[in-house]
Design a protein around this motif. Structure first.
Motif, short mmCIF file in Angstrom:
data_model
loop_
_atom_site.label_atom_id
_atom_site.label_comp_id
_atom_site.label_asym_id
_atom_site.label_seq_id
_atom_site.Cartn_x
_atom_site.Cartn_y
_atom_site.Cartn_z
N HIS A 1 14.14 -32.19 40.90
CA HIS A 1 15.51 -31.67 40.89
C HIS A 1 16.13 -31.55 42.28
O HIS A 1 17.25 -31.07 42.41
N SER A 2 15.40 -31.97 43.32
CA SER A 2 15.97 -31.89 44.67
C SER A 2 16.92 -33.07 44.89
O SER A 2 16.93 -34.02 44.11
N ALA B 1 19.50 -21.80 40.28
CA ALA B 1 18.24 -21.86 41.04
C ALA B 1 18.39 -21.06 42.32
O ALA B 1 18.50 -21.61 43.42
N HIS C 1 22.37 -26.04 43.97
CA HIS C 1 21.25 -25.27 43.40
C HIS C 1 21.75 -23.93 42.85
O HIS C 1 21.37 -23.52 41.75
N PHE D 1 11.30 -22.18 44.18
CA PHE D 1 12.60 -22.05 44.83
C PHE D 1 12.61 -20.97 45.92
O PHE D 1 13.34 -21.08 46.91
#
Lengths: 212, 85
Positions: free
Chosen positions: A59-60, A124, A119, A144
């Motif tokens: 997800h980065s 997140a 994010h 995270f």
């Protein structure tokens, strides 16, 4: 202790410049410990939560992180060239190279801000407010928390580095630095700090953006 | 071409290699080992050429060796502690 600067012969000035470099290396060595502690936690928690960490990396922002890697490497190269330029008695060219390096540092921080905003929008966030549905549970929170701690600490170093580079760029433009080692110690210290910031990112980049 | 420019070229090539490797679908441990090995090589290039360590005196090099050793001990023991709880 201003008397130190008053009656300094060439030999003493050279020793002074060398001592400054040694002191800077000791400082950077101690800074490395700070990052090492976070990398140790990363290794341990990645072993404990392999799925959450792999999902976190997926997800980065891989492309943005990679562009930032190139930005920092280019800035480091410019800082290295600036030192050579000032040694060759071209302080104005050195100043432009340093200003370019500082500008790339600003680009890095801008992209990092965009990433953080994405994010945060997805929930997140570090701490009890964590609400990122795709990686639920303790692993996601830990990932995270480490992500923000490591990249945030690094971004703080980049911000300080941008200020340092801007400062020495102005100094170089005004002719503060000469070609002899003792005449450009300040510029050299600033460049060393910047290279350190670059080196730390070389490790954070694969760990938080690439290794799935 | 200056030594710094050649080094920059090598760093970009290694960066491209790391980026490309991330698409190779390697197992996590293999991907991490390869990426970190390349990162160590890049860090060594930056330290040796950009930071001038190759023309530095032994005292400064010793600082780096000690720092690297302490980082390895700190990271290794720290990871072992948390992972074996």
């Amino acid at each position: 202790m201003s008397h130190v600067a008053l009656e300094r012969g060439p030999r003493e000035a050279e020793v002074h410049a060398r001592s400054a470099r040694l002191g800077m290396w000791v400082f950077l060595g101690s800074e490395a410990m700070l990052f090492a502690a976070l990398l140790a936690l990363y290794a341990a928690y990645r072993a404990a939560y392999p799925g959450a960490f792999a999902a976190g990396v997926i997800h980065s922002e891989r492309l943005m992180g990679s562009v930032n890697t190139v930005a920092l490497l280019t800035a480091s190269w410019l800082a290295a060239e600036a030192l050579e330029l000032v040694k060759g008695a071209r302080p104005r060219a050195a100043s432009l190279a340093l200003a370019g390096a500082a500008a790339l540092g600003v680009v890095f921080l801008a992209l990092k801000t965009v990433e953080y905003a994405r994010h945060i929008r997805l929930g997140a966030v570090p701490g009890p407010g964590y609400a990122f549905a795709p990686i639920a549970g303790a692993g996601g929170k830990v990932y995270f928390a480490l992500y923000y701690a490591a990249t945030g600490l690094h971004a703080l170093h980049v911000a300080i580095g941008v200020c340092v580079l801007g400062w020495v760029a102005m100094g170089a433009w005004r002719g503060r630095y000469g070609p002899r080692a003792e005449e450009h110690a300040g510029l050299e210290m600033g460049a060393l700090y910047w290279h350190f910031v670059d080196v730390m990112w070389l490790f954070l980049w694969p760990l938080f953006y690439l290794v799935r | 071409m200056s030594a710094a420019a050649k080094t920059f070229g090598a760093l970009l090539a290694l960066t491209a290699a790391t980026f490309g490797l991330s698409f190779a679908g390697l197992p996590s441990w293999a991907g991490a080992a390869a990426a970190l090995a390349i990162a160590v090589a890049k860090a060594a290039l930056v330290a040796a050429v950009f930071m001038g360590l190759s023309r530095e005196r032994a005292s400064s090099r010793l600082v780096l060796v000690v720092a690297a050793l302490l980082v390895a001990i700190l990271a290794g023991l720290g990871a072992a502690d948390v992972a074996t709880r």
